[in-house]
Design a protein around this motif. Sequence first.
Motif, PDB file in Angstrom:
ATOM      1  N   GLY A 103       0.826  -1.191   0.000  1.00 28.63           N
ATOM      2  CA  GLY A 103       0.000   0.000   0.000  1.00 28.63           C
ATOM      3  C   GLY A 103       0.859   1.238   0.000  1.00 28.63           C
ATOM      4  O   GLY A 103       1.818   1.353  -0.755  1.00 28.63           O
ATOM      5  N   GLY A 104       0.495   2.160   0.889  1.00 25.14           N
ATOM      6  CA  GLY A 104       1.234   3.410   0.983  1.00 25.14           C
ATOM      7  C   GLY A 104       0.718   4.452   0.014  1.00 25.14           C
ATOM      8  O   GLY A 104      -0.072   4.169  -0.891  1.00 25.14           O
ATOM      9  N   PRO A 105       1.153   5.692   0.184  1.00 25.89           N
ATOM     10  CA  PRO A 105       0.711   6.776  -0.695  1.00 25.89           C
ATOM     11  C   PRO A 105       1.351   6.675  -2.068  1.00 25.89           C
ATOM     12  O   PRO A 105       2.482   6.200  -2.219  1.00 25.89           O
ATOM     13  N   LEU A 106       0.613   7.132  -3.076  1.00 29.41           N
ATOM     14  CA  LEU A 106       1.094   7.137  -4.451  1.00 29.41           C
ATOM     15  C   LEU A 106       1.022   8.555  -5.013  1.00 29.41           C
ATOM     16  O   LEU A 106       0.025   9.255  -4.803  1.00 29.41           O
ATOM     17  N   LEU A 107       2.065   8.943  -5.722  1.00 27.78           N
ATOM     18  CA  LEU A 107       2.119  10.261  -6.352  1.00 27.78           C
ATOM     19  C   LEU A 107       1.675  10.121  -7.794  1.00 27.78           C
ATOM     20  O   LEU A 107       2.166   9.256  -8.533  1.00 27.78           O
ATOM     21  N   SER A 108       0.736  10.952  -8.225  1.00 34.55           N
ATOM     22  CA  SER A 108       0.227  10.855  -9.593  1.00 34.55           C
ATOM     23  C   SER A 108       1.296  11.281 -10.594  1.00 34.55           C
ATOM     24  O   SER A 108       2.232  12.019 -10.274  1.00 34.55           O
ATOM     25  N   ALA A 109       1.142  10.823 -11.817  1.00 33.79           N
ATOM     26  CA  ALA A 109       2.084  11.174 -12.877  1.00 33.79           C
ATOM     27  C   ALA A 109       2.082  12.684 -13.090  1.00 33.79           C
ATOM     28  O   ALA A 109       1.025  13.311 -13.152  1.00 33.79           O
ATOM     29  N   GLY A 110       3.262  13.257 -13.184  1.00 33.01           N
ATOM     30  CA  GLY A 110       3.371  14.689 -13.427  1.00 33.01           C
ATOM     31  C   GLY A 110       3.317  15.557 -12.196  1.00 33.01           C
ATOM     32  O   GLY A 110       3.530  16.773 -12.273  1.00 33.01           O
ATOM     33  N   ALA A 111       3.020  14.974 -11.038  1.00 37.40           N
ATOM     34  CA  ALA A 111       2.955  15.759  -9.804  1.00 37.40           C
ATOM     35  C   ALA A 111       4.378  16.116  -9.356  1.00 37.40           C
ATOM     36  O   ALA A 111       5.295  15.300  -9.472  1.00 37.40           O
ATOM     37  N   PRO A 112       4.584  17.322  -8.847  1.00 38.94           N
ATOM     38  CA  PRO A 112       5.925  17.708  -8.390  1.00 38.94           C
ATOM     39  C   PRO A 112       6.329  16.909  -7.162  1.00 38.94           C
ATOM     40  O   PRO A 112       5.490  16.608  -6.298  1.00 38.94           O
ATOM     41  N   PRO A 113       7.610  16.542  -7.040  1.00 40.65           N
ATOM     42  CA  PRO A 113       8.075  15.775  -5.876  1.00 40.65           C
ATOM     43  C   PRO A 113       7.777  16.464  -4.546  1.00 40.65           C
ATOM     44  O   PRO A 113       7.572  15.790  -3.531  1.00 40.65           O
TER      45      PRO A 113
END
Length: 353
Positions: A93-103
């Motif tokens: 699981g854990g959080p996921l960063l969407s494509a194109g989102a800034p770090p």
Amino acid sequence: MSGRSYTLDDRETWQEWFDRLDAGPYHSPTYLDTLAGEFEHDSERAELFVYGDEDGFVYYPYIRRDLTELPFAEAELSNPEAYSDIVSSWYYGGPLLSAGAPPSLAEEFADSFAEFCAEKGIVSEFIRFDPNRENHERFDALEPTFNRETVHVDLTKDTETLWDEFEKRNRNAIRQAQETDLVVEQTTDPAEFEAFYDIYTNAMEAKDASDHYRFPFSFFETLFRSDLSTLIVARYEGEVVGGAVVVHDDRIAHDYLRASNPDYWDLRVNNLLCYGAMMEMRDRGTDRFDFQGGRPGVFKFKKGFSTEGRGEFHIGKRIHCPAVYESLTEAAADAGIDTDTGYFPAYREAQSN
């Protein structure tokens, strides 16, 4: 920028956020809905926290658990109903960063979610990061720590290359199984669902497995009725002697739960089951078969299917209400729970992670 939380009452909106990602089955609302309440505790409920907007966001599903189920909570807390804790989806699981989102959004999320947890009385948070998404690399603020190595197989390779990348002992075991009367194939037969469940339940009893791995038949029924899983069975002279539950989407498949009748182990039924599951998923166009990890003996078996594919499983532990956490841990110790094993949260009875 602010975060928003959702429950399964907001299923349609949750699904819309999920559909914007290439996230994998363990992160889907359908899977978390199936898992919650059947995993370890009756009070489990699936929730989602989203930070950001459609152009760039963090997607974080998790399972929330009441603390009222702890036998010492009522005596220790003036208002135990106001507190809970959370764990990631299982296995990953854990959080996921969407494509194109800034770090930088990942760090902003960590701060925002910590504030949310403190406000909502979420005492502790246990995170299982996803080695296939390598999300531990993007969320340094959550202080991920390495837990164990995992094994995966690149199913986009040709079958000859895949076979060559098996360890020799595994190739020999599969050949041995293929020379017997074992038949391995997918099934949708309800009677074979029940046959697998009986084998699985007997295996958990024999291992004295924790509640973490003990599921009612209704859990499997729900899983098999969804589009999230496939059951591969091994038959010998028409009798089901083993099975492998594969949880998957169109891109990745996971060796989820597997069991076989020990009377047939000498036929190398487990090797043939895994091989059959892999090839079934490859025939469907799946890109990767994830064997996940396990204790040393289990890991030795799994790595026989790939001398190349390895991943790293990381976990995270966060305490959002320190005073409450300390109070509960002391009460747990007084109640006879060993709070020094390293299990998190320390106030709960240890389960496998």
